[in-house]
Design a protein around this motif. Structure first.
Motif, short mmCIF file in Angstrom:
data_model
loop_
_atom_site.label_atom_id
_atom_site.label_comp_id
_atom_site.label_asym_id
_atom_site.label_seq_id
_atom_site.Cartn_x
_atom_site.Cartn_y
_atom_site.Cartn_z
N ALA A 1 5.35 5.51 -2.64
CA ALA A 1 6.66 5.33 -1.98
C ALA A 1 7.60 4.60 -2.93
O ALA A 1 7.18 3.69 -3.64
CB ALA A 1 6.50 4.53 -0.69
N SER A 2 8.89 4.98 -2.88
CA SER A 2 9.85 4.24 -3.71
C SER A 2 10.42 3.06 -2.94
O SER A 2 11.25 2.33 -3.44
CB SER A 2 10.97 5.17 -4.17
N GLY A 3 9.97 2.86 -1.72
CA GLY A 3 10.42 1.72 -0.93
C GLY A 3 10.02 1.91 0.51
O GLY A 3 9.33 2.88 0.86
N ARG A 4 10.45 0.98 1.35
CA ARG A 4 10.22 1.12 2.79
C ARG A 4 11.48 1.73 3.39
O ARG A 4 12.58 1.50 2.89
CB ARG A 4 9.90 -0.25 3.41
N SER A 5 11.31 2.50 4.44
CA SER A 5 12.49 3.20 4.96
C SER A 5 13.30 2.33 5.91
O SER A 5 14.43 2.67 6.23
CB SER A 5 12.11 4.53 5.61
N PHE A 6 12.75 1.21 6.37
CA PHE A 6 13.48 0.23 7.17
C PHE A 6 12.61 -1.02 7.21
O PHE A 6 11.46 -1.00 6.73
CB PHE A 6 13.76 0.74 8.59
N GLU A 7 13.15 -2.10 7.78
CA GLU A 7 12.40 -3.36 7.81
C GLU A 7 11.14 -3.16 8.65
O GLU A 7 11.22 -2.82 9.84
CB GLU A 7 13.27 -4.45 8.44
N ALA B 1 7.85 5.05 4.88
CA ALA B 1 7.95 5.12 3.42
C ALA B 1 9.18 5.93 3.03
O ALA B 1 9.64 6.79 3.79
CB ALA B 1 6.70 5.81 2.86
N LEU B 2 9.68 5.65 1.84
CA LEU B 2 10.73 6.48 1.24
C LEU B 2 10.11 7.35 0.17
O LEU B 2 9.38 6.85 -0.70
CB LEU B 2 11.76 5.59 0.54
N ALA B 3 10.38 8.64 0.22
CA ALA B 3 9.92 9.56 -0.83
C ALA B 3 11.14 10.34 -1.30
O ALA B 3 11.72 11.12 -0.52
CB ALA B 3 8.85 10.51 -0.30
N GLN B 4 11.55 10.09 -2.52
CA GLN B 4 12.76 10.73 -3.07
C GLN B 4 13.91 10.66 -2.06
O GLN B 4 14.56 11.65 -1.77
CB GLN B 4 12.46 12.17 -3.48
N ARG B 5 14.10 9.48 -1.55
CA ARG B 5 15.21 9.09 -0.65
C ARG B 5 15.01 9.55 0.79
O ARG B 5 15.84 9.26 1.65
CB ARG B 5 16.57 9.57 -1.17
N TYR B 6 13.96 10.29 1.10
CA TYR B 6 13.71 10.74 2.47
C TYR B 6 12.69 9.83 3.14
O TYR B 6 11.79 9.31 2.48
CB TYR B 6 13.27 12.21 2.50
N VAL B 7 12.84 9.64 4.45
CA VAL B 7 12.07 8.62 5.15
C VAL B 7 10.91 9.20 5.95
O VAL B 7 10.89 10.38 6.30
CB VAL B 7 12.96 7.83 6.14
N ARG C 1 0.83 -1.21 0.00
CA ARG C 1 0.00 0.00 0.00
C ARG C 1 0.86 1.27 0.00
O ARG C 1 0.47 2.28 -0.59
CB ARG C 1 -0.96 -0.01 1.20
N MET C 2 2.02 1.21 0.64
CA MET C 2 2.92 2.38 0.58
C MET C 2 3.39 2.59 -0.86
O MET C 2 3.42 3.72 -1.36
CB MET C 2 4.13 2.19 1.51
N ALA C 3 3.73 1.48 -1.53
CA ALA C 3 4.19 1.60 -2.93
C ALA C 3 3.07 2.17 -3.79
O ALA C 3 3.30 3.04 -4.65
CB ALA C 3 4.64 0.24 -3.44
#
Ligand code: GLY
Ligand code: MN
Length: 369
Positions: free
Chosen positions: A190-196, A229-235, A184-186
């Protein structure tokens, strides 16, 4: 990025002629590489950035990210990009770009020992400086572009936190829920998760950094979900706790106590306040409750390009809060064998106090089984 590089050089003590940032293999990528080089795509393993006091930057990129790197350089006239193939070629080019007897600053905080040995052999006469503190201090206070990205990452996290109650059903496993949250973040951009992602049901919620398992949800359990979430490398980094009914009345009281502790901590947040005061305000509330001693971590940390971005809020940190810092405030109570509650929000320190970046409801919520 010129302004960021200049600020780092202003803070470098002792002074340096060049700042060299070196990436090893993922996950040993220096996140400060992306502080000085704003490039939206690419891993940049084995790459280097050479920054100078005038704000100019030379990026040595691998061919795997060349197009993204060149595009980023076209948007910033102070950046030039060159392609290197492998560490040997990187070190050779570095020794041409930087004078052999220079005072060279390295970000020891994120440099691997192997890369240090490699760059040292390329510069046998260099005078090494540690840039870690200067870089950390610059990164702690966010500029407008960084705040926009943090806001976006927090919006995505908040949106998914609002959706979690609708995903809870008997038997769903921690891994399934974590996977659904990440999907759902993707979907939200989001370009990824910011941590596990942390999902802990029942007793697992009592371990703050629990890794989700194939463990099914049972009515009566409390649930801790800590993710970002990661947004343009920021968490972003948000924790919400839910209660899969019917839960016992203790967990409701625990939730309300954690919410009270978070409020007490937030009430301390304003420029000039030592970080430890924010922690101590939360700890005082919990230690005056029946759950004394069950809050076992610092109340927060800075966020940015990394999830633990170089500044902690715990009883030992005297450094004062500053306008533009982005931090988490995340007290918790953990009852071994039973469960936990943590409430975590991302906030921005403002002249008047703070502003929430994460906005999902944080009150006690009992979800019907
Ligand atoms: N979200 C995990 C942590 O802050 O430690
Ligand atoms: Mn956190």
């Amino acid at each position: 990025m010129k302004a960021r590089i200049r600020r780092i050089f202003e803070k470098l003590s002792p002074e340096a002629d060049a700042l060299v940032l070196l990436n090893s293999a993922s996950p040993h990528i220096d996140s400060s590489f992306f502080y000085v080089f704003d490039v939206p795509s690419g891993l940049f393993e084995g790459c280097a950035a050479v920054a100078r006091a005038d704000g100019s930057l030379t990026v040595l990129t691998s061919p795997l990210e060349e197009e993204s790197a060149q595009q980023a350089a076209r948007r910033d006239r102070d950046v030039s990009v060159e392609v290197i193939r492998g560490r040997e070629e990187r070190e050779k080019r570095l020794s041409e770009l930087v004078d052999a007897k220079s005072r060279i600053a390295l970000n020891f905080h994120e440099l691997t020992h192997e890369d240090f040995l490699s760059v040292s052999s390329a510069f046998p006469q260099a005078d090494w400086r540690d840039a870690s503190t200067a870089v950390r201090k610059c990164r702690m206070v966010k500029d407008a572009a960084e705040i926009e990205r943090l806001r976006r990452a927090a919006e995505i996290g908040s949106r998914v936190a609002r959706e979690i109650p609708s995903l809870l059903r008997p038997g769903i496993t921690e891994l399934e829920l974590a996977g659904e949250m990440e999907y759902r973040m993707a979907r939200a951009g989001a370009s990824g998760r910011s941590f596990e992602t942390i999902v802990g049901f029942g007793p697992h919620g009592a371990e703050p950094h629990f890794s989700p398992q194939s463990y099914g949800l049972v009515p009566g359990q409390s649930i801790v979900c800590d993710f970002g979430a990661l947004a343009q490398r920021y968490v972003s980094d948000i924790t919400r706790s839910y209660h899969f009914g019917p839960t016992d009345s203790e967990m409701k009281r625990v939730h309300e106590k954690v919410a009270e502790a978070q409020k007490a901590a937030l009430d301390q947040v304003r420029p000039g306040v030592p970080a430890k005061e924010v922690h101590l305000a939360a700890a005082r509330v919990i230690d005056a409750s029946p759950w004394k001693g069950l809050f076992n971590h610092g109340v927060g940390h800075s966020i940015g390009l990394a999830v633990h971005d170089g500044f902690a809020l715990n009883p030992r940190v005297e450094e004062p809060l500053e306008v533009g810092m982005a931090i988490t405030v995340e007290p918790g109570i953990y009852i071994a064998g039973k469960g936990g509650v943590r409430i975590e929000d991302d906030i921005l320190v403002t002249p008047a106090g703070y502003e929430f970046l994460t906005t999902a409801p944080r009150e006690y919520l009992e979800v019907s089984a």
